[in-house]
Design a protein around this motif. Structure first.
Motif, PDB file in Angstrom:
ATOM      1  N   GLU A 109       0.846  -1.202   0.000  1.00 41.98           N
ATOM      2  CA  GLU A 109       0.000   0.000   0.000  1.00 41.98           C
ATOM      3  C   GLU A 109       0.878   1.247   0.000  1.00 41.98           C
ATOM      4  O   GLU A 109       0.614   2.217  -0.717  1.00 41.98           O
ATOM      5  N   ASP A 110       1.937   1.235   0.802  1.00 41.09           N
ATOM      6  CA  ASP A 110       2.853   2.381   0.848  1.00 41.09           C
ATOM      7  C   ASP A 110       3.750   2.459  -0.385  1.00 41.09           C
ATOM      8  O   ASP A 110       4.193   3.537  -0.781  1.00 41.09           O
ATOM      9  N   ALA A 111       4.028   1.316  -1.011  1.00 39.96           N
ATOM     10  CA  ALA A 111       4.931   1.318  -2.170  1.00 39.96           C
ATOM     11  C   ALA A 111       4.252   1.834  -3.433  1.00 39.96           C
ATOM     12  O   ALA A 111       4.885   2.495  -4.264  1.00 39.96           O
ATOM     13  N   GLN A 112       2.945   1.574  -3.554  1.00 42.73           N
ATOM     14  CA  GLN A 112       2.274   1.877  -4.826  1.00 42.73           C
ATOM     15  C   GLN A 112       2.390   3.336  -5.276  1.00 42.73           C
ATOM     16  O   GLN A 112       2.803   3.585  -6.413  1.00 42.73           O
ATOM     17  N   PRO A 113       2.092   4.327  -4.393  1.00 41.00           N
ATOM     18  CA  PRO A 113       2.224   5.708  -4.882  1.00 41.00           C
ATOM     19  C   PRO A 113       3.647   6.076  -5.289  1.00 41.00           C
ATOM     20  O   PRO A 113       3.853   6.818  -6.246  1.00 41.00           O
ATOM     21  N   LEU A 114       4.627   5.513  -4.602  1.00 41.24           N
ATOM     22  CA  LEU A 114       6.032   5.798  -4.953  1.00 41.24           C
ATOM     23  C   LEU A 114       6.354   5.246  -6.335  1.00 41.24           C
ATOM     24  O   LEU A 114       6.899   5.941  -7.196  1.00 41.24           O
ATOM     25  N   LEU A 115       5.991   3.982  -6.556  1.00 38.93           N
ATOM     26  CA  LEU A 115       6.288   3.341  -7.840  1.00 38.93           C
ATOM     27  C   LEU A 115       5.491   3.993  -8.963  1.00 38.93           C
ATOM     28  O   LEU A 115       5.996   4.180 -10.078  1.00 38.93           O
ATOM     29  N   ALA A 116       4.258   4.355  -8.656  1.00 39.21           N
ATOM     30  CA  ALA A 116       3.403   4.954  -9.697  1.00 39.21           C
ATOM     31  C   ALA A 116       3.951   6.307 -10.138  1.00 39.21           C
ATOM     32  O   ALA A 116       3.685   6.757 -11.253  1.00 39.21           O
ATOM     33  N   ALA A 117       4.731   6.963  -9.273  1.00 31.45           N
ATOM     34  CA  ALA A 117       5.259   8.298  -9.594  1.00 31.45           C
ATOM     35  C   ALA A 117       6.570   8.228 -10.376  1.00 31.45           C
ATOM     36  O   ALA A 117       7.114   9.264 -10.764  1.00 31.45           O
ATOM     37  N   LEU A 118       7.084   7.013 -10.590  1.00 32.69           N
ATOM     38  CA  LEU A 118       8.332   6.886 -11.359  1.00 32.69           C
ATOM     39  C   LEU A 118       8.059   7.041 -12.851  1.00 32.69           C
ATOM     40  O   LEU A 118       6.994   6.669 -13.334  1.00 32.69           O
ATOM     41  N   GLU A 119       9.045   7.593 -13.558  1.00 34.59           N
ATOM     42  CA  GLU A 119       8.998   7.585 -15.017  1.00 34.59           C
ATOM     43  C   GLU A 119      10.278   6.941 -15.544  1.00 34.59           C
ATOM     44  O   GLU A 119      10.835   6.081 -14.891  1.00 34.59           O
ATOM     45  N   GLY A 120      10.731   7.378 -16.702  1.00 36.49           N
ATOM     46  CA  GLY A 120      11.890   6.697 -17.293  1.00 36.49           C
ATOM     47  C   GLY A 120      11.439   5.398 -17.927  1.00 36.49           C
ATOM     48  O   GLY A 120      10.238   5.167 -18.099  1.00 36.49           O
ATOM     49  N   PRO A 121      12.387   4.549 -18.300  1.00 33.63           N
ATOM     50  CA  PRO A 121      12.039   3.339 -19.053  1.00 33.63           C
ATOM     51  C   PRO A 121      11.015   2.465 -18.319  1.00 33.63           C
ATOM     52  O   PRO A 121      11.027   2.411 -17.087  1.00 33.63           O
ATOM     53  N   VAL A 122      10.126   1.844 -19.083  1.00 29.33           N
ATOM     54  CA  VAL A 122       9.237   0.838 -18.498  1.00 29.33           C
ATOM     55  C   VAL A 122      10.106  -0.332 -18.040  1.00 29.33           C
ATOM     56  O   VAL A 122      11.073  -0.709 -18.700  1.00 29.33           O
TER      57      VAL A 122
END
Lengths: 732, 732
Positions: free
Chosen positions: A278-291
């Motif tokens: 639950e805590d990781a999702q917003p962090l990961l969702a905010a990443l860009e750069g290569p898929v």
């Protein structure tokens, strides 16, 4: 699923009809073999699942990590039980560094803001999850203090091959904070490697694909990890040395000389914190750069990007670093014939929170085993050799209780201890047995004598059925010991033959090291009737009694030899395929194929040519293995029924020293604490074993000179082992 | 990602420096080879990306499925262009059954209620997605009408091995509605197999793992399928026969005799509807029963269960079944020397919605190719053989336009048509070329002469770089044709040599058959500069011109022979491993290993013993392949420069008939429309090819008697082929 429930009952009743073939057993002359099997039957008959159930409820009623009141209470209660069963008992306490989290802050500071909750929620039907502040906050023990802010990079599991992948993408973690999925390696490898690569912080989360809703329904509906669950755990650099970080190689007694904390090499170099998905999702969702590469993608409903950034996170950790008392409970039953030959059993009693499964499920099986043996002893059926039962403290933060005790008693143990048999959390399903391969034959015989609680066959037959259905062979084999429980100081530091036993494969869950590892969870999803707890007591107890009463200690070296030969072949094959892979890679680089195959609109770093893999000289190892083969077949000719009692005793004194001959006092490169030359935890896997570690890891690290040196060193050690066997051969 | 943008520009400029080795080319005597390569250079020089861009904007401005006004408008506009380029043109119209969805209802009626939206949303930056009612509602063409309500079962991809898995779980779909993921097979297989298993309805959805956010950012942020996108598509039973469902094997002319719709065998037996993952999630989340096997789990944030139920769904479908005009545009340029030898090019013009990628991107490449050839012709450089360009209608609902045309002109085509070259949607990246392996050598030579738009090598070198980086070999190979585009009636029904060409691998998206397959999407994610559209025109145009102008038609049989021999070896190996798998399985059943390895608390159906795999007699095929080998090496000795023009002409008349010798008039078992004995779409894969289909599928279906019969039949066909080659050999 009522209809399947009936099947269960049915097979339970069937299993009652199981009978053991009264075969010869290794180490016993015919008449004593009969006696031994009768004794084991009597032992088995005394085992009661109810005891396991009640004791678990008591021991897991409150959190009991090292240094807690409830932990000390458990230790004293355990001691009391052993005393009441006729054991001499004591509590040996060490004073070990243990960090308690004072400040835990993780927040995303940009492009959007998010403050991590860092708390698992109480769930309906499990009162234990509602104990609030009594629950240990989620953290990674032996993370350093730190306050860092930087762009985030997703590094998959954060293991070596993931950083190779990042390099292909032209992404560097220097000065960044990495976020890694749990699993793929022991957790401590993730911050260790991240720091080596220049990262300044490390976040570890449980991805729902590996440990959440993808695997099955989540707690409390199902067994698996809900979105708030967090796995605690140590990140101490155990592959360098386990145990108290301030007293490497010696006991953490009250007055021991201690390192300065800043000099302690096994505390992480960068701050690290575990979080929920639950805590990781917003962090990961905010990443860009290569898929992210396909194999990196997890089970969250987002597109996984690697970064770096734009997500920027702030990680602040501060710990209360205190010396805490670690209470090891030691219970002894003197042997009637060979009081100075010890057989030792151990399981830890400390938990991260309630620890119903880890470690209590194993602890209560050990206690029930000890109780039954105590009852037999009271009726005059005492063991010939001395039994030593241990309930270890401080295993969770880094095998501390057992390591300090072994370091404290090392000399005496190397004189008296025949073997150490370890257990830990236990579940429903199939026997898993690992350890010294000189004990493989004996363990296989015991596994043949223990009935599976659900099917009308032995636990050995059932295990082998699983192996074959999974495409494996039809041999009973011990796995090689890496690390992850209290056998490590015994086998890998002191060089004492060891085993690790447990059942599993039909229990499921995401409770490991979370607030959800409770009695209600265990009863629903692990081993509801404690039938496999009883099976564990039965298996470990029979092994203990066979070692205790054997006429000649049941060490066998033909299976040991074929196993170790297999390791050597594997290493030579790996070296060959490394060579051909490098050749193939280099010719593809020459032909520029990687660039031609790459999408010009995507990040691409042209791979460089690799150094050719030299041909190593393995002959020293090949020759000594060949020579060992003849010494061993000579030893196998021994007919113990023809040996005088005196000869048997002489033989036993030598046999119990054999495992120690597989160690080298100088230990492994860069980690001299690890003495064993056949088994070690991997320097970059942590728990995962590396066999013939000195040679294997040098090759994996492409350190060819060291590889050649290690080949001679291991060959030398095996030479000593051969001399020892040859001496034994002259004594029969 | 500016720095990578520079790389792109750089390689673009580099590619300008690419020069073709002026090598000998198959089928041309030395002097004519030079002329031909000069002609091809002149042709290449006339190709303009701007035309492709403008024409795509025009043709994809509005939805244009068969029977629409805009579709007819496109057809007439295409005809006008061809006329202006100097082609004789006509529009040949057939009257074909086409269902338009009147009623589409999908709702969950219990345990909770949910009404499926069945609509994709317009997105910012793409006006075309906002055309509302002008957009074709999402559905599967040639689903039967139906109104069913039942419990739901999740069947993974709904292919044969998934039903084997269900059987292990003891789950039956009889009387249930199944929900299957798109992919894993051609969509039409899913309702076909579900109906065979007794299901009464079928839902197909796009799982985000295969076709959504797991793969990459979703539209409009990225190229991939957003939660509302739905893939349309035909579910007509094309593996039985494609084309108009009411006129099997003959043309759907105005006055043709038609089947009753209720008797049409290629309409599905049960109603089937495609949905988005937004609509699928609540249905899947409401399932209980066993947790889905790991390989079945998708990318939705739920625990995938198999069911059946408790989720209960109501599916109601009603279609407006009407005859619609399918307008095929045919444009002809008479050959100067051999007017009765035709080289044909084709691409369809109908789309499900706007179809910018599918089919317009291929259509505009075909047109630019035809325009350039027309210009050359006007300057007097006319082809020696007749060129026939086709723009097919009604491909999407089931290859209808091309199939009816081929059925209509079959006799003439079998006399005059040398080869058919197909294209369809096109993208950025690597050449993909499939077809008759007698053309493999020629296609490889052309691929060697075409520059890759992004890298300074030929499209052949780039393709082979990719193959090798992926672990493949360094040979240029055509893939075997299954189905999925308009080459099918030509090669598999009429027995005419065919090719299918396209670029891809560096474009991405989830727009396939959705409202998002638009010009803006294409420009952002497919082939932004139309450089690969030009490369396709260049490749297909050169192939067309070589076939048109060759002194001796460039058919080559050594590569054909090694390819077909490979198919035969593969089938024999598969049969062997089927046998050993069955033996292993049966011995494990005998030992009761599956039951012993199974969890008694979980659903388990004890596997039964399988019938032993008999030894088949492959010698007829092995012998004829050996005999063919010598006929072919004899033919390979032909030195065309030593042949008189008369002999060349005689040779050509025979060579153009060779592919037809690989067909059998009686066709494949249970689907006589498919005549070709080397290539066919799989009866249970749909698009996926089965080589030597009669033999391979009989073995896969364990129909041993049919397998043996098919071995003789195929050997007989190959015998005719050999006779034909031997006749050719006598003519040189």
């Amino acid at each position: 699923m009522i209809r399947y429930f009936f099947i269960t009952l049915f097979t339970f009743s069937l299993s009652m009809t199981f009978t053991v073939a009264q075969e010869a057993i290794t180490g016993f002359v015919t008449e004593n073999a009969k006696k031994q099997l009768t004794l084991e039957k009597a032992f088995e008959a005394k085992l009661s699942a109810d005891n396991l159930d009640q004791w678990m409820q008591l021991m897991s009623a409150e959190p009991h990590w090292v240094g807690t009141e409830y932990g000390e209470k458990n230790a004293k209660w355990i001691e009391k039980q052993f005393k009441s069963w006729g054991y001499e008992t004591k509590i040996e306490t060490y004073h070990v560094l243990f960090p308690y989290p004072k400040i835990r802050v993780l927040e995303m500071t940009g492009p959007t803001e998010y403050k991590a909750k860092l708390t698992a929620v109480p769930v309906e039907g499990d009162e234990f999850t509602a104990q609030g502040d009594a629950l240990l906050p989620s953290y990674n023990a032996f993370s350093t203090d730190g306050d860092v802010e930087a762009e985030l990079v997703f590094v998959n599991y954060g293991i070596p091959k993931d950083y190779e992948e990042l390099e292909k993408l032209g992404i560097d973690v220097k000065g960044k904070i990495v976020i890694a999925k749990y699993q793929g390696s022991w957790r401590g490898i993730k911050p260790k490697l991240a720091a080596e690569k220049g990262a300044i912080g490390c976040i570890i989360y449980s991805d729902p694909q590996d440990d959440g809703y993808v695997r099955g329904d989540v707690y409390p509906k199902g067994a698996f990890k809900n979105k708030t669950g967090v796995q605690r755990g140590s990140v101490m650099d155990m592959p360098t040395y386990p145990g108290d970080v301030l007293t490497p190689g010696y006991a953490a007694t009250e007055d021991a000389q201690r390192l300065d904390r800043k000099d302690a090499p096994t505390i992480t170099k960068i701050p690290v914190l575990p979080i929920s998905y639950e805590d990781a999702q917003p962090l990961l969702a905010a990443l860009e750069g290569p898929v992210a590469p396909n194999s990196w993608k997890g089970g969250l409903p987002i597109t996984y990007h690697v970064g770096p950034g734009p997500a920027k996170v702030h990680l602040k950790l501060e710990f209360d670093w205190q010396l805490k008392p670690a209470h090891n409970v030691i219970a002894i039953m003197k042997g009637t014939d060979y009081p100075d030959q010890w057989i030792m059993r151990g399981n830890h009693h400390d938990a991260w929170v309630h620890g119903a499964n880890d470690p209590v499920s194993g602890m209560v099986a050990l206690m029930e085993e000890a109780r039954a043996i105590g009852e037999l002893a009271k009726k005059g059926q005492k063991p010939k050799r001395t039994l030593v039962y241990a309930a270890w403290d401080a295993e969770e933060p880094g095998l501390i209780g057992s390591t300090e005790w072994v370091e404290d008693h090392k000399a005496e143990l190397q004189q008296k201890l025949v073997a150490y048999i370890n257990t830990d959390g236990n579940g429903r399903g199939f026997l898993g047995a690992g350890g010294s391969h000189s004990l493989q034959k004996m363990v296989g015989e015991v596994a043949n004598a223990v009935a599976d609680p659900q099917r009308s066959v032995s636990i050995r037959e059932r295990r082998m059925a699983l192996d074959q259905v999974r495409g494996g062979n039809d041999k009973f084999e011990l796995y090689a010991l890496g690390s992850g429980s209290d056998y490590t100081p015994f086998i890998q530091h002191a060089g004492i033959a060891a085993l690790n036993l447990g059942f599993g494969g039909e229990n499921s869950g995401g409770e490991y090291h979370t607030i959800y590892d409770t009695y209600p969870h265990y009863k629903r999803f692990k081993d509801p009737g404690f039938a496999y707890g009883v099976a564990l007591a039965n298996t470990a107890g029979r092994i203990t009694l066979r070692l205790a009463n054997a006429d000649v200690l049941p060490f066998e070296f033909e299976q040991w030899h074929s196993t170790v030969s297999g390791y050597l072949d594997e290493i030579m094959k790996n070296t060959e395929s490394m060579r051909s892979d490098v050749e193939k890679h280099n010719s593809m680089v020459d032909k520029n194929l990687f660039e031609l195959a790459a999408d010009p609109t995507k990040p691409f770093k042209k791979p460089e040519k690799k150094d050719a893999v030299p041909y190593l000289d393995f002959s020293a190892l090949q020759n000594i293995m060949a020579e060992l083969n003849s010494s061993i077949s000579e030893f196998s000719k021994t007919d113990i029924s023809k040996l005088s009692v005196q000869k048997r005793n002489d033989l036993n004194k030598k046999l119990m020293m054999a495992e120690h001959k597989l160690t080298s006092e100088t230990g492994l490169p860069r980690r001299s604490w690890y003495k064993h030359q056949i088994y070690a935890p991997g320097f970059y896997t942590g728990y995962g074993v590396k066999t013939l570690p000195g040679v294997r890891e040098a090759i994996e690290q492409k350190n060819w000179q060291e590889a050649q040196e290690q080949i001679s060193k291991v060959a030398g050690t095996l030479g000593e082992f051969k001399k020892h066997l040859d001496k034994i051969n002259t004594m029969r």
